[in-house]
Design a protein around this motif. Structure first.
Motif, PDB file in Angstrom:
ATOM      1  N   GLN A 199       5.147   0.650 -13.373  1.00  0.00           N
ATOM      2  CA  GLN A 199       4.316  -0.206 -12.521  1.00  0.00           C
ATOM      3  C   GLN A 199       3.412   0.594 -11.599  1.00  0.00           C
ATOM      4  O   GLN A 199       2.636   0.003 -10.845  1.00  0.00           O
ATOM      5  CB  GLN A 199       5.218  -1.097 -11.650  1.00  0.00           C
ATOM      6  CG  GLN A 199       6.028  -2.103 -12.446  1.00  0.00           C
ATOM      7  CD  GLN A 199       6.935  -2.897 -11.548  1.00  0.00           C
ATOM      8  OE1 GLN A 199       7.837  -2.353 -10.919  1.00  0.00           O
ATOM      9  NE2 GLN A 199       6.718  -4.186 -11.457  1.00  0.00           N
ATOM     10  N   ASN A 200       3.540   1.939 -11.625  1.00  0.00           N
ATOM     11  CA  ASN A 200       2.753   2.708 -10.651  1.00  0.00           C
ATOM     12  C   ASN A 200       1.278   2.793 -11.070  1.00  0.00           C
ATOM     13  O   ASN A 200       0.871   2.269 -12.106  1.00  0.00           O
ATOM     14  CB  ASN A 200       3.387   4.084 -10.397  1.00  0.00           C
ATOM     15  CG  ASN A 200       3.279   5.013 -11.596  1.00  0.00           C
ATOM     16  OD1 ASN A 200       2.368   4.905 -12.417  1.00  0.00           O
ATOM     17  ND2 ASN A 200       4.212   5.947 -11.698  1.00  0.00           N
ATOM     18  N   LEU A 201       0.492   3.456 -10.226  1.00  0.00           N
ATOM     19  CA  LEU A 201      -0.963   3.461 -10.420  1.00  0.00           C
ATOM     20  C   LEU A 201      -1.379   4.150 -11.712  1.00  0.00           C
ATOM     21  O   LEU A 201      -2.461   3.900 -12.223  1.00  0.00           O
ATOM     22  CB  LEU A 201      -1.626   4.174  -9.230  1.00  0.00           C
ATOM     23  CG  LEU A 201      -1.481   3.474  -7.876  1.00  0.00           C
ATOM     24  CD1 LEU A 201      -2.025   4.345  -6.771  1.00  0.00           C
ATOM     25  CD2 LEU A 201      -2.198   2.133  -7.903  1.00  0.00           C
ATOM     26  N   VAL A 202      -0.547   5.010 -12.255  1.00  0.00           N
ATOM     27  CA  VAL A 202      -0.918   5.746 -13.466  1.00  0.00           C
ATOM     28  C   VAL A 202      -0.705   4.891 -14.710  1.00  0.00           C
ATOM     29  O   VAL A 202      -1.553   4.858 -15.597  1.00  0.00           O
ATOM     30  CB  VAL A 202      -0.112   7.059 -13.559  1.00  0.00           C
ATOM     31  CG1 VAL A 202      -0.374   7.765 -14.876  1.00  0.00           C
ATOM     32  CG2 VAL A 202      -0.437   7.959 -12.385  1.00  0.00           C
TER      33      VAL A 202
ATOM     34  N   THR B 157      -8.716   5.544   1.756  1.00  0.00           N
ATOM     35  CA  THR B 157      -8.069   5.735   0.457  1.00  0.00           C
ATOM     36  C   THR B 157      -8.388   4.589  -0.487  1.00  0.00           C
ATOM     37  O   THR B 157      -8.667   4.792  -1.667  1.00  0.00           O
ATOM     38  CB  THR B 157      -6.543   5.828   0.642  1.00  0.00           C
ATOM     39  OG1 THR B 157      -6.280   6.625   1.779  1.00  0.00           O
ATOM     40  CG2 THR B 157      -5.881   6.421  -0.577  1.00  0.00           C
ATOM     41  N   VAL B 158      -8.363   3.359   0.055  1.00  0.00           N
ATOM     42  CA  VAL B 158      -8.673   2.204  -0.782  1.00  0.00           C
ATOM     43  C   VAL B 158     -10.097   2.330  -1.324  1.00  0.00           C
ATOM     44  O   VAL B 158     -10.346   2.115  -2.513  1.00  0.00           O
ATOM     45  CB  VAL B 158      -8.508   0.896   0.032  1.00  0.00           C
ATOM     46  CG1 VAL B 158      -9.021  -0.292  -0.773  1.00  0.00           C
ATOM     47  CG2 VAL B 158      -7.046   0.693   0.392  1.00  0.00           C
TER      48      VAL B 158
ATOM     49  N   HIS C 286     -10.489   4.704  -4.125  1.00  0.00           N
ATOM     50  CA  HIS C 286      -9.984   4.217  -5.397  1.00  0.00           C
ATOM     51  C   HIS C 286     -10.866   3.154  -6.009  1.00  0.00           C
ATOM     52  O   HIS C 286     -10.917   3.007  -7.220  1.00  0.00           O
ATOM     53  CB  HIS C 286      -8.541   3.745  -5.228  1.00  0.00           C
ATOM     54  CG  HIS C 286      -7.619   4.899  -5.235  1.00  0.00           C
ATOM     55  ND1 HIS C 286      -7.008   5.356  -6.367  1.00  0.00           N
ATOM     56  CD2 HIS C 286      -7.297   5.759  -4.240  1.00  0.00           C
ATOM     57  CE1 HIS C 286      -6.316   6.430  -6.063  1.00  0.00           C
ATOM     58  NE2 HIS C 286      -6.468   6.696  -4.786  1.00  0.00           N
TER      59      HIS C 286
ATOM     60  N   ALA D 143       4.688   5.840  -4.725  1.00  0.00           N
ATOM     61  CA  ALA D 143       5.038   5.831  -6.144  1.00  0.00           C
ATOM     62  C   ALA D 143       4.150   6.810  -6.905  1.00  0.00           C
ATOM     63  O   ALA D 143       4.607   7.473  -7.839  1.00  0.00           O
ATOM     64  CB  ALA D 143       4.890   4.426  -6.716  1.00  0.00           C
TER      65      ALA D 143
ATOM     66  N   PHE E 240       0.822  -1.215   0.000  1.00  0.00           N
ATOM     67  CA  PHE E 240       0.000   0.000   0.000  1.00  0.00           C
ATOM     68  C   PHE E 240       0.855   1.265   0.000  1.00  0.00           C
ATOM     69  O   PHE E 240       0.659   2.169  -0.807  1.00  0.00           O
ATOM     70  CB  PHE E 240      -0.947  -0.009   1.205  1.00  0.00           C
ATOM     71  CG  PHE E 240      -1.759   1.253   1.333  1.00  0.00           C
ATOM     72  CD1 PHE E 240      -2.831   1.492   0.487  1.00  0.00           C
ATOM     73  CD2 PHE E 240      -1.435   2.213   2.275  1.00  0.00           C
ATOM     74  CE1 PHE E 240      -3.565   2.660   0.585  1.00  0.00           C
ATOM     75  CE2 PHE E 240      -2.172   3.387   2.379  1.00  0.00           C
ATOM     76  CZ  PHE E 240      -3.240   3.605   1.533  1.00  0.00           C
TER      77      PHE E 240
ATOM     78  N   MET F  81      -6.133   4.378   5.827  1.00  0.00           N
ATOM     79  CA  MET F  81      -5.774   3.550   4.678  1.00  0.00           C
ATOM     80  C   MET F  81      -7.023   3.044   3.962  1.00  0.00           C
ATOM     81  O   MET F  81      -7.130   3.126   2.747  1.00  0.00           O
ATOM     82  CB  MET F  81      -4.935   2.373   5.173  1.00  0.00           C
ATOM     83  CG  MET F  81      -4.587   1.383   4.089  1.00  0.00           C
ATOM     84  SD  MET F  81      -3.291   0.272   4.667  1.00  0.00           S
ATOM     85  CE  MET F  81      -4.034  -1.295   4.305  1.00  0.00           C
ATOM     86  N   TRP F  82      -8.008   2.545   4.774  1.00  0.00           N
ATOM     87  CA  TRP F  82      -9.203   1.973   4.141  1.00  0.00           C
ATOM     88  C   TRP F  82      -9.993   3.037   3.398  1.00  0.00           C
ATOM     89  O   TRP F  82     -10.619   2.755   2.380  1.00  0.00           O
ATOM     90  CB  TRP F  82     -10.077   1.271   5.191  1.00  0.00           C
ATOM     91  CG  TRP F  82      -9.337   0.108   5.775  1.00  0.00           C
ATOM     92  CD1 TRP F  82      -8.920  -0.042   7.058  1.00  0.00           C
ATOM     93  CD2 TRP F  82      -8.864  -1.042   5.068  1.00  0.00           C
ATOM     94  NE1 TRP F  82      -8.223  -1.209   7.199  1.00  0.00           N
ATOM     95  CE2 TRP F  82      -8.172  -1.860   6.002  1.00  0.00           C
ATOM     96  CE3 TRP F  82      -8.949  -1.475   3.739  1.00  0.00           C
ATOM     97  CZ2 TRP F  82      -7.574  -3.066   5.651  1.00  0.00           C
ATOM     98  CZ3 TRP F  82      -8.348  -2.680   3.393  1.00  0.00           C
ATOM     99  CH2 TRP F  82      -7.679  -3.463   4.347  1.00  0.00           C
TER     100      TRP F  82
ATOM    101  N   ILE G  15       0.536   5.592   8.936  1.00  0.00           N
ATOM    102  CA  ILE G  15       0.516   4.166   8.585  1.00  0.00           C
ATOM    103  C   ILE G  15       1.899   3.566   8.783  1.00  0.00           C
ATOM    104  O   ILE G  15       2.063   2.487   9.340  1.00  0.00           O
ATOM    105  CB  ILE G  15       0.029   3.990   7.135  1.00  0.00           C
ATOM    106  CG1 ILE G  15      -1.461   4.288   7.054  1.00  0.00           C
ATOM    107  CG2 ILE G  15       0.311   2.579   6.630  1.00  0.00           C
ATOM    108  CD1 ILE G  15      -1.980   4.478   5.653  1.00  0.00           C
TER     109      ILE G  15
END
Lengths: 455, 186
Positions: free
Chosen positions: B61-64, B4-5, B8, A226, A220, B1-2, A283
């Protein structure tokens, strides 16, 4: 430059930065930029006893054939004894003589997407007893390519000594060339260089913190950091025309002004990072599985960091306060009251905490600089003069030093000292305090450059 | 964290990138289809870079850019690899390791040179410490130029290679006209 006798050369104390040779002298550089030299006698000079001198002396032998008399470490640095077809012999790696020890060989090709180098671990069970790093795989002959070129032409090579610190390398090279030719750089260029340097610091800090978390199996944080790096690189592309800002810094100034809308793109990326950073930091601090991997792992004691004059987060996590940006005359930072975080623990967690603490400071610096950009030209043309000088710039991993001797506008000789040269021995020491499975975290937390050392 | 998940999961994915048809056509003529299929594993070998290309490869490999969505993944072992992706010049000290990595790959395999250094030595061209670009050591099928190429350019190049590998769509089989069953003679 101060020419010393052989006795004074050996007896000289101080925070050692680098050593190199040219046709007639051996040079040693000490903080905060004091250059001393000794005359070569039959291609030899007395070896220095500083912890960090070993690699430089090995490199001087391989590059110029000059011998350090009395040196204990005479292993080849970049000369791997390759035959015409590229094959070469393996050196002997010595293990500590204890029962049950065996060796694990890693590289030069590594599992991840990183540079090549060979690591030879001596392990007993899971415990690493010794690590020997064999570098030199990425040697490209950069110093030889710089010689004989004008400073403007040679800047392309300085920008490619270590791609992740391209702005810092190009800046240190420019500082040296400008000092040698006594150039006064326009104020706007000084500010834009600093903006780019801090953007580069942010891009590397975010990318590396995420990668360390990724190495610990915590995807995460890797994904979020990144993405932060991606936003910063996209902003750099919008503002300066290149994602890594390669070739943006040139001797005499900067290659181009910040684009229309570039400042807004950078500020947007900073706002996004600033908004998410507190939760990402929480986190990192709250997840026991992650803290278990990084706290107490790969410790570099302050005394060891001091012996190697470690810079950047590698030094500052181990009690070293040095930062080239604090040097007197390092513009424009004297106008912005730079805060440099320092910790004492020296483990992977401390190195991450230093980098997390540097992120808000860099965000503040970029904002303040962009809001006070001086209205001056962005560059002046270097005239064809002569002179010699050292130049420094603080990269994200520590101070980068360049030494240049320019004759009639052409670079006659050059040496490049990336902070990684002093950090690789710390990687070796820190690895030998941990288990083999922790090595990726330790290596990434110090993140020494291979290319910056191999030249 | 949750939080943000969840955000997305609710957000819409960006449109998938398409390979350039002209590049696909050229690659198909030059490289030809192989039996590799569409899900390709990549072994990256840095043979003497400045580490700029590695930064941008990691960024694919990133989210974009999310290279994995196209069936492309990075593998640590050349034994599992379909593509050898080379960055940096062919430094003399890396020639042996690069050749060994290629030899360790099962056939058929493709070789991609990423970045100006891997294409022809880039700014280091002519240095006595290098053997030129990746082509100085291994046969190269595709070059992705740039110093360094952006993640988008790398994804585009690899996508074109995948598309060129795909077999041409087979023509539908001509059906035989159906005949009425004949009754057996009495």
């Amino acid at each position: 430059m101060i020419l010393l006798s052989h006795e004074d050369w050996v007896a000289r104390r101080g925070r050692f930065i680098a050593l190199w040779t040219d046709a007639r002298h051996a040079y040693a550089l000490y903080q905060p930029g004091e250059l001393v030299a000794v005359e070569l006698v039959d291609g030899a000079y007395p070896a220095l006893s500083h912890a960090g001198a070993a690699w430089f002396q090995r490199l001087a032998h391989d590059l110029n054939g000059h011998t350090a008399l009395g040196a204990t470490d005479t292993r080849p640095a970049i000369d791997h004894g390759r035959a015409a077809d590229g094959t070469g012999p393996w050196p002997e790696f010595k293990s500590p003589e204890v029962e049950g020890v065996h060796q694990v060989a890693v590289g030069p090709i590594h599992a991840g997407i990183i540079e090549p180098g060979h690591f030879r671990f001596s392990v007993r069970g899971e415990t690493v007893l010794k690590l020997e790093a064999r570098l030199g795989y990425t040697h490209k002959g950069t110093l030889g390519l710089i010689r004989g070129k004008s400073p403007r032409l040679a800047a392309r090579f300085a920008a490619r000594v270590s791609g992740d610190a391209t702005v810092a390398h190009a800046s240190a090279f420019a500082h040296a060339a400008e000092a040698a030719l006594r150039l006064e750089v326009p104020a706007r260029a000084v500010y834009l260089r600093a903006v780019m340097a801090e953007l580069e610091r942010l891009a590397n800090h975010t990318s590396d913190i995420g990668a360390i978390a990724g190495d610990a199996g915590f995807a995460f944080l890797d994904a979020r950091f990144a993405l932060a790096r991606e936003r910063l690189c996209a902003a750099a592309q919008a503002a300066f025309g290149h994602r890594l800002m390669m070739d943006a810094v040139i001797p005499g100034g900067v290659a181009g002004d910040i684009s229309t809308g570039g400042a807004a793109a950078v500020l947007d990326a900073l706002t996004a990072l600033e908004a998410e950073l507190p939760s990402l930091k929480r986190i990192f601090e709250d997840y026991a599985s992650l803290q278990d991997r990084v706290v107490g792992t790969g410790i570099v004691p302050p005394a060891l960091a001091a012996a190697y004059a470690a810079g950047g987060y590698a030094g500052r996590a181990s009690g070293q306060t040095h930062d080239a940006r604090l040097l007197p005359g390092y513009a424009p930072y004297d106008n912005f009251a730079l805060f440099v975080p320092v910790e004492q623990e020296g483990d992977v967690a401390a190195r991450i905490r230093i980098r997390l603490a540097e992120i808000p400071e860099s965000i503040r610096l970029i904002r303040d600089m962009l809001h006070s950009l001086p209205e001056t030209p962005i560059a002046i043309a270097p005239q064809a003069g002569s002179g010699a000088a050292v130049g420094a710039a603080e990269s994200f991993r520590g101070p980068v030093w360049y030494w240049l001797r320019i004759e009639s506008g052409v670079i006659a000789d050059v040496f490049i000292a990336d902070p990684s040269t002093l950090h690789w021995p710390l990687v070796e020491h820190a690895a030998a305090t941990a288990i083999l499975a922790d090595f990726p975290l330790i290596n990434k937390s110090i993140n020494a450059s291979y290319s910056g050392v191999d030249l | 964290m949750w939080k943000t998940v969840a955000q997305h999961l609710l957000s819409r994915a960006p449109a998938a990138r398409q390979a350039d048809p002209a590049l696909v056509k050229t690659l198909r003529e030059r490289v030809g289809a192989s039996a590799l299929g569409r899900s390709l594993a990549i072994r990256v070998v840095s043979a003497g870079s400045c580490n700029g290309c590695e930064l941008e490869l990691r960024a694919t490999q990133n989210l974009v850019y999310d290279l994995t969505q196209y069936g492309l993944s990075f593998t640590p072992s050349p034994r599992h690899a379909d593509i050898l992706l080379v960055t940096g010049v062919a430094a003399h000290n890396m020639r042996e390791a690069l050749a060994q990595a290629r030899a360790a790959m099962p056939e058929p395999a493709l070789v991609v040179a990423v970045g100006d250094c891997a294409v022809d030595g880039g700014v280091f061209k002519g240095s006595p410490a290098i053997a030129g670009g990746a082509g100085g050591v291994v046969a190269v099928d595709l070059v992705i130029a740039g110093c360094p190429p952006s993640p988008a350019q790398i994804v585009q190049g690899l996508l074109a290679l995948v598309e060129a590998q795909a077999p041409l769509p087979a023509l539908p089989k001509r059906r035989e006209p159906r005949r009425a069953p004949r009754l057996p003679p009495e």
